[in-house]
Design a protein around this motif. Sequence first.
Motif, PDB file in Angstrom:
ATOM      1  N   THR A 152       0.837  -1.194   0.000  1.00 10.82           N
ATOM      2  CA  THR A 152       0.000   0.000   0.000  1.00 10.82           C
ATOM      3  C   THR A 152       0.873   1.246   0.000  1.00 10.82           C
ATOM      4  OG1 THR A 152      -1.640  -1.198   1.332  1.00 10.82           O
ATOM      5  CG2 THR A 152      -1.892   1.191   1.158  1.00 10.82           C
ATOM      6  N   PRO A 153       0.899   2.003  -1.098  1.00  6.49           N
ATOM      7  CA  PRO A 153       1.688   3.232  -1.109  1.00  6.49           C
ATOM      8  C   PRO A 153       1.079   4.267  -0.177  1.00  6.49           C
ATOM      9  CG  PRO A 153       0.345   3.084  -3.097  1.00  6.49           C
ATOM     10  CD  PRO A 153       0.181   1.783  -2.370  1.00  6.49           C
ATOM     11  N   MET A 154       1.905   4.871   0.665  1.00  2.92           N
ATOM     12  CA  MET A 154       1.407   5.826   1.659  1.00  2.92           C
ATOM     13  C   MET A 154       2.207   7.118   1.665  1.00  2.92           C
ATOM     14  SD  MET A 154       0.456   3.737   5.112  1.00  2.92           S
ATOM     15  CE  MET A 154      -0.857   2.506   5.137  1.00  2.92           C
ATOM     16  N   LEU A 173      18.302  12.734   7.388  1.00  6.43           N
ATOM     17  CA  LEU A 173      17.216  12.127   6.623  1.00  6.43           C
ATOM     18  C   LEU A 173      15.875  12.776   6.948  1.00  6.43           C
ATOM     19  CD1 LEU A 173      18.140   8.377   7.248  1.00  6.43           C
ATOM     20  CD2 LEU A 173      18.488   9.614   5.103  1.00  6.43           C
ATOM     21  N   ARG A 174      14.962  12.719   5.983  1.00  2.00           N
ATOM     22  CA  ARG A 174      13.561  13.082   6.201  1.00  2.00           C
ATOM     23  C   ARG A 174      12.689  12.028   5.526  1.00  2.00           C
ATOM     24  NH1 ARG A 174      13.037  19.101   3.976  1.00  2.00           N
ATOM     25  NH2 ARG A 174      10.806  18.582   4.104  1.00  2.00           N
ATOM     26  N   SER A 175      11.657  11.577   6.206  1.00  2.00           N
ATOM     27  CA  SER A 175      10.783  10.542   5.644  1.00  2.00           C
ATOM     28  C   SER A 175       9.971  11.090   4.480  1.00  2.00           C
ATOM     29  CB  SER A 175       9.861   9.978   6.721  1.00  2.00           C
ATOM     30  OG  SER A 175       9.082  11.004   7.305  1.00  2.00           O
ATOM     31  N   VAL A 176       9.735  10.227   3.491  1.00  2.00           N
ATOM     32  CA  VAL A 176       9.025  10.625   2.279  1.00  2.00           C
ATOM     33  C   VAL A 176       7.808   9.734   2.040  1.00  2.00           C
ATOM     34  CG1 VAL A 176       9.199  10.924  -0.221  1.00  2.00           C
ATOM     35  CG2 VAL A 176      11.168  11.455   1.226  1.00  2.00           C
ATOM     36  N   LEU A 177       8.002   8.428   2.162  1.00  2.00           N
ATOM     37  CA  LEU A 177       6.976   7.456   1.806  1.00  2.00           C
ATOM     38  C   LEU A 177       7.018   6.269   2.758  1.00  2.00           C
ATOM     39  CD1 LEU A 177       7.982   7.479  -1.927  1.00  2.00           C
ATOM     40  CD2 LEU A 177       5.662   8.054  -1.228  1.00  2.00           C
ATOM     41  N   MET A 178       5.868   5.601   2.896  1.00  2.00           N
ATOM     42  CA  MET A 178       5.809   4.338   3.628  1.00  2.00           C
ATOM     43  C   MET A 178       5.170   3.283   2.725  1.00  2.00           C
ATOM     44  SD  MET A 178       4.970   5.197   7.613  1.00  2.00           S
ATOM     45  CE  MET A 178       3.234   5.529   7.382  1.00  2.00           C
ATOM     46  N   LEU A 179       5.633   2.044   2.885  1.00  2.00           N
ATOM     47  CA  LEU A 179       5.110   0.940   2.075  1.00  2.00           C
ATOM     48  C   LEU A 179       4.924  -0.300   2.953  1.00  2.00           C
ATOM     49  CD1 LEU A 179       4.340   0.131  -0.851  1.00  2.00           C
ATOM     50  CD2 LEU A 179       6.665  -0.758  -1.098  1.00  2.00           C
ATOM     51  N   PRO A 180       3.712  -0.510   3.474  1.00  2.00           N
ATOM     52  CA  PRO A 180       3.442  -1.761   4.190  1.00  2.00           C
ATOM     53  C   PRO A 180       3.369  -2.921   3.184  1.00  2.00           C
ATOM     54  CG  PRO A 180       1.828  -0.060   4.737  1.00  2.00           C
ATOM     55  CD  PRO A 180       2.567   0.397   3.526  1.00  2.00           C
ATOM     56  N   LEU A 181       3.960  -4.044   3.550  1.00  2.00           N
ATOM     57  CA  LEU A 181       3.896  -5.269   2.758  1.00  2.00           C
ATOM     58  C   LEU A 181       3.129  -6.321   3.543  1.00  2.00           C
ATOM     59  CD1 LEU A 181       7.647  -5.513   1.643  1.00  2.00           C
ATOM     60  CD2 LEU A 181       5.756  -4.538   0.328  1.00  2.00           C
ATOM     61  N   GLY A 182       2.234  -7.035   2.887  1.00  2.00           N
ATOM     62  CA  GLY A 182       1.470  -8.055   3.593  1.00  2.00           C
ATOM     63  C   GLY A 182       0.517  -8.773   2.661  1.00  2.00           C
ATOM     64  N   TYR A 183      -0.606  -9.209   3.218  1.00  2.00           N
ATOM     65  CA  TYR A 183      -1.598  -9.943   2.422  1.00  2.00           C
ATOM     66  C   TYR A 183      -2.986  -9.360   2.674  1.00  2.00           C
ATOM     67  CZ  TYR A 183       2.121 -13.272   1.541  1.00  2.00           C
ATOM     68  OH  TYR A 183       3.308 -13.846   1.143  1.00  2.00           O
ATOM     69  N   ARG A 184      -3.734  -9.213   1.589  1.00  2.00           N
ATOM     70  CA  ARG A 184      -5.048  -8.571   1.653  1.00  2.00           C
ATOM     71  C   ARG A 184      -6.054  -9.379   2.469  1.00  2.00           C
ATOM     72  NH1 ARG A 184      -6.080  -8.784  -4.776  1.00  2.00           N
ATOM     73  NH2 ARG A 184      -3.908  -8.097  -4.650  1.00  2.00           N
ATOM     74  N   ASP A 185      -6.852  -8.646   3.219  1.00  2.00           N
ATOM     75  CA  ASP A 185      -7.970  -9.219   3.962  1.00  2.00           C
ATOM     76  C   ASP A 185      -9.229  -8.929   3.139  1.00  2.00           C
ATOM     77  OD1 ASP A 185      -9.943  -9.981   5.689  1.00  2.00           O
ATOM     78  OD2 ASP A 185      -9.324  -8.706   7.355  1.00  2.00           O
ATOM     79  N   GLU A 186      -9.505  -9.800   2.175  1.00  2.00           N
ATOM     80  CA  GLU A 186     -10.550  -9.521   1.193  1.00  2.00           C
ATOM     81  C   GLU A 186     -11.932  -9.360   1.822  1.00  2.00           C
ATOM     82  OE1 GLU A 186     -10.150 -11.100  -2.904  1.00  2.00           O
ATOM     83  OE2 GLU A 186      -8.910 -12.639  -1.955  1.00  2.00           O
ATOM     84  N   GLU A 187     -12.217 -10.077   2.885  1.00  2.00           N
ATOM     85  CA  GLU A 187     -13.543 -10.004   3.494  1.00  2.00           C
ATOM     86  C   GLU A 187     -13.804  -8.644   4.144  1.00  2.00           C
ATOM     87  OE1 GLU A 187     -14.306 -13.150   6.195  1.00  2.00           O
ATOM     88  OE2 GLU A 187     -14.087 -14.752   4.686  1.00  2.00           O
ATOM     89  N   ASN A 188     -12.741  -7.969   4.574  1.00  2.00           N
ATOM     90  CA  ASN A 188     -12.914  -6.712   5.298  1.00  2.00           C
ATOM     91  C   ASN A 188     -12.368  -5.492   4.558  1.00  2.00           C
ATOM     92  OD1 ASN A 188     -14.053  -7.763   7.886  1.00  2.00           O
ATOM     93  ND2 ASN A 188     -12.122  -8.902   7.888  1.00  2.00           N
ATOM     94  N   ASP A 189     -11.926  -5.707   3.331  1.00  2.00           N
ATOM     95  CA  ASP A 189     -11.363  -4.607   2.542  1.00  2.00           C
ATOM     96  C   ASP A 189     -12.391  -4.161   1.511  1.00  2.00           C
ATOM     97  OD1 ASP A 189      -9.925  -2.836   0.992  1.00  2.00           O
ATOM     98  OD2 ASP A 189      -8.119  -4.063   0.921  1.00  2.00           O
ATOM     99  N   TRP A 190     -12.942  -2.973   1.712  1.00  2.00           N
ATOM    100  CA  TRP A 190     -13.983  -2.479   0.800  1.00  2.00           C
ATOM    101  C   TRP A 190     -13.493  -2.311  -0.634  1.00  2.00           C
ATOM    102  CZ3 TRP A 190     -13.073   2.013  -1.860  1.00  2.00           C
ATOM    103  CH2 TRP A 190     -12.067   2.859  -1.377  1.00  2.00           C
ATOM    104  N   LEU A 191     -12.158  -2.109  -0.793  1.00  2.59           N
ATOM    105  CA  LEU A 191     -11.628  -1.862  -2.135  1.00  2.59           C
ATOM    106  C   LEU A 191     -11.350  -3.148  -2.911  1.00  2.59           C
ATOM    107  CD1 LEU A 191     -10.804   0.404  -4.067  1.00  2.59           C
ATOM    108  CD2 LEU A 191      -8.521   0.374  -3.040  1.00  2.59           C
ATOM    109  N   ALA A 192     -11.229  -4.274  -2.201  1.00  2.04           N
ATOM    110  CA  ALA A 192     -10.839  -5.530  -2.839  1.00  2.04           C
ATOM    111  C   ALA A 192     -11.714  -5.932  -4.028  1.00  2.04           C
ATOM    112  CB  ALA A 192     -10.793  -6.656  -1.806  1.00  2.04           C
TER     113      ALA A 192
END
Length: 214
Positions: A152-154, A173-192
Amino acid sequence: MNFHDALKWRYATKKMTGETVPQEKVDRILEAIRMAPTSMGFQPFTVFTITDPEIKEQILPIANGQTQVRDGSHLLIFAAWTEITEERIEDYMNLTAEERKLSLQELQPLRNMLNGAASQSPEKMFEWSARQAYIAFGFGMAAAAVEEVDATPMEGFNPEALDELLDLPSKGLRSVLMLPLGYRDEENDWLAPMKKVRRPKDEFFQEAKVAEMA
């Protein structure tokens, strides 16, 4: 799954299951990020990998409660350099000389270009570094899709608070972006179940033409 199918499969996952991504997959994603092109090959940014649940919980409110930060397996933080120091230039020159079997004298044009980049104002320096981080960020998302790992690009987080939490200013350094890596929870993800929306090809791609003189 081929590359184009992987791009169609991926989406900005809103809910993750908490399942751990195998380290070999993470390693391949990180290697894609490392191999991404950057201006002069300089890579003026650092990528932090976070798996500690306590740290992720502290980042959660900084990320406006986006639960992928907590429920993702790995959280990647892309932090741009705020300055190009002489030490960083020297390290890169020595690495390039070693890898390409060239003398430092032969690499003087490269040093001159790096010195030119280093002469920018601090804000211009950060903006340039951040743009390089975005390139590698895109490679990371594409690599994750090929590995069938959700990402998920953040940009929607408080960078100043994250910088303070991770003590990034002391590292230049200064933070620019975050990228969580994982697996989709299709039952609870409205966008899936939603269809991916992209502009039509004939509108998106156009042939450039030179402006006519009046």
